[in-house]
Scaffold this motif. Structure first.
Motif, short mmCIF file in Angstrom:
data_model
loop_
_atom_site.label_atom_id
_atom_site.label_comp_id
_atom_site.label_asym_id
_atom_site.label_seq_id
_atom_site.Cartn_x
_atom_site.Cartn_y
_atom_site.Cartn_z
N VAL A 63 0.84 -1.20 0.00
CA VAL A 63 0.00 0.00 0.00
C VAL A 63 0.87 1.26 0.00
O VAL A 63 0.61 2.22 -0.75
N LEU A 64 1.91 1.26 0.82
CA LEU A 64 2.81 2.43 0.86
C LEU A 64 3.50 2.64 -0.48
O LEU A 64 3.66 3.78 -0.93
N ARG A 65 3.92 1.54 -1.10
CA ARG A 65 4.59 1.66 -2.40
C ARG A 65 3.63 2.19 -3.46
O ARG A 65 3.99 3.05 -4.27
N LEU A 66 2.39 1.69 -3.45
CA LEU A 66 1.40 2.17 -4.42
C LEU A 66 1.10 3.65 -4.20
O LEU A 66 0.92 4.41 -5.17
N ARG A 67 1.06 4.07 -2.95
CA ARG A 67 0.81 5.49 -2.67
C ARG A 67 1.93 6.35 -3.23
O ARG A 67 1.69 7.42 -3.80
N ARG A 68 3.20 5.87 -3.07
CA ARG A 68 4.32 6.63 -3.60
C ARG A 68 4.28 6.70 -5.13
O ARG A 68 4.55 7.74 -5.73
N VAL A 69 3.92 5.56 -5.76
CA VAL A 69 3.84 5.53 -7.22
C VAL A 69 2.76 6.47 -7.71
O VAL A 69 2.95 7.24 -8.67
N LEU A 70 1.58 6.43 -7.07
CA LEU A 70 0.48 7.31 -7.48
C LEU A 70 0.83 8.77 -7.24
O LEU A 70 0.49 9.66 -8.05
N HIS A 71 1.48 9.01 -6.12
CA HIS A 71 1.89 10.40 -5.81
C HIS A 71 2.87 10.91 -6.86
O HIS A 71 2.74 12.05 -7.35
N ALA A 72 3.84 10.06 -7.22
CA ALA A 72 4.82 10.46 -8.25
C ALA A 72 4.15 10.66 -9.60
O ALA A 72 4.49 11.58 -10.35
N ALA A 73 3.18 9.82 -9.91
CA ALA A 73 2.49 9.92 -11.21
C ALA A 73 1.68 11.21 -11.28
O ALA A 73 1.64 11.88 -12.32
N ARG A 74 1.03 11.59 -10.16
CA ARG A 74 0.23 12.81 -10.17
C ARG A 74 1.12 14.04 -10.34
O ARG A 74 0.78 14.96 -11.07
N HIS A 75 2.25 14.03 -9.64
CA HIS A 75 3.14 15.20 -9.74
C HIS A 75 3.80 15.29 -11.10
O HIS A 75 4.02 16.37 -11.60
N SER A 76 4.14 14.13 -11.68
CA SER A 76 4.75 14.17 -13.00
C SER A 76 3.77 14.64 -14.06
O SER A 76 4.09 15.33 -15.02
N GLY A 77 2.48 14.31 -13.87
CA GLY A 77 1.46 14.73 -14.82
C GLY A 77 1.11 16.20 -14.69
O GLY A 77 0.59 16.84 -15.63
#
Length: 232
Positions: A215-229
């Motif tokens: 869950v923590l890893r998915l949150r980091r991935v989603l957070h990075a994806a939102r900021h990159s977008g």
């Protein structure tokens, strides 16, 4: 993270044994494991009125002054009194009041022949005072091997004349799977042993910690994806 990965190896091996043991047991028909397909049909307890001796005469034949329990059983297709007084047990012929126990080798072999219905033949009876690993019942006991049928053995109690256990190669293989499954490597009878409880608890904690890391890893991935977008 490194601790979690090394823990995965330990837990994974045990989970593999749990799954493998369960899969092995599921493949083996339980009736064949118990030897039910080689058991002769139980003979009905046929006793005509007036032919069965009274309980008092049977107790005297066994040398009992008092009785804790008494029941009429079938022994080699004939009625017999199974009596218990204190820590002593005796089997008395219900027609002649002849004391049938302790059972001798010929009597044990006759009981095994009467119980077995298969292609093999009953061998000689062997007296055991120590229980082998695949038999966890009371001793001493008679063991009669059935030649030519899956390593089949029949165990007969000398003080009651009753069959206490049936074993075979199929049963022994099932028992190996069972011991691996419940992690009781001593006699395979304790499903509440500390080793199993500890391993199951550790596996649960490991699984929960793995889900937390996921869950923590998915949150980091989603957070990075939102900021990159969001970048222009």
């Amino acid at each position: 993270m490194r601790v979690h990965k090394w823990s995965a190896l330990v837990v994974g091996l045990q989970v593999l044994l749990w799954i493998g043991g369960g899969f092995g047991m599921a493949l083996m028909p339980i009736g064949e494991v118990r030897g039910e397909h080689r058991m002769a049909p139980a003979a009905p307890l046929a006793a005509e009125p007036g032919t069965v001796t009274d309980l008092a005469a049977a107790a005297r034949a066994a040398g009992f002054r008092t009785l804790d329990s008494a029941r009429l059983v079938s022994h080699l297709s004939s009625p017999a009194w199974l009596l218990q007084s204190g820590d002593r047990t005796a089997l008395v012929d219900a027609g002649t009041t002849r004391l049938l126990t302790p059972l001798d080798a010929a009597g044990a072999q006759a009981v095994a022949r009467g119980d077995y219905a298969g292609p093999g033949t009953a061998g000689t009876a062997e007296w055991l005072e120590e229980a082998p690993w695949y038999y966890a019942g009371p001793v001493p006991v008679w063991r009669v091997a059935i030649d030519g049928d899956d390593g089949r053995m029949i165990f007969i109690a000398p003080d009651t004349g009753q069959i206490v256990s049936r074993r075979s190669d199929s049963w022994r293989l099932f028992d190996v799977f069972w011991r691996l499954h419940i992690m009781d490597y001593r006699d395979g009878s304790n499903i509440n042993n500390p080793l199993l409880i500890s391993a199951a608890g550790f596996a649960l904690l490991f699984t929960l910690s793995g889900l937390t890391l996921l869950v923590l890893r998915l949150r980091r991935v989603l957070h990075a994806a939102r900021h990159s977008g969001a970048r222009p």
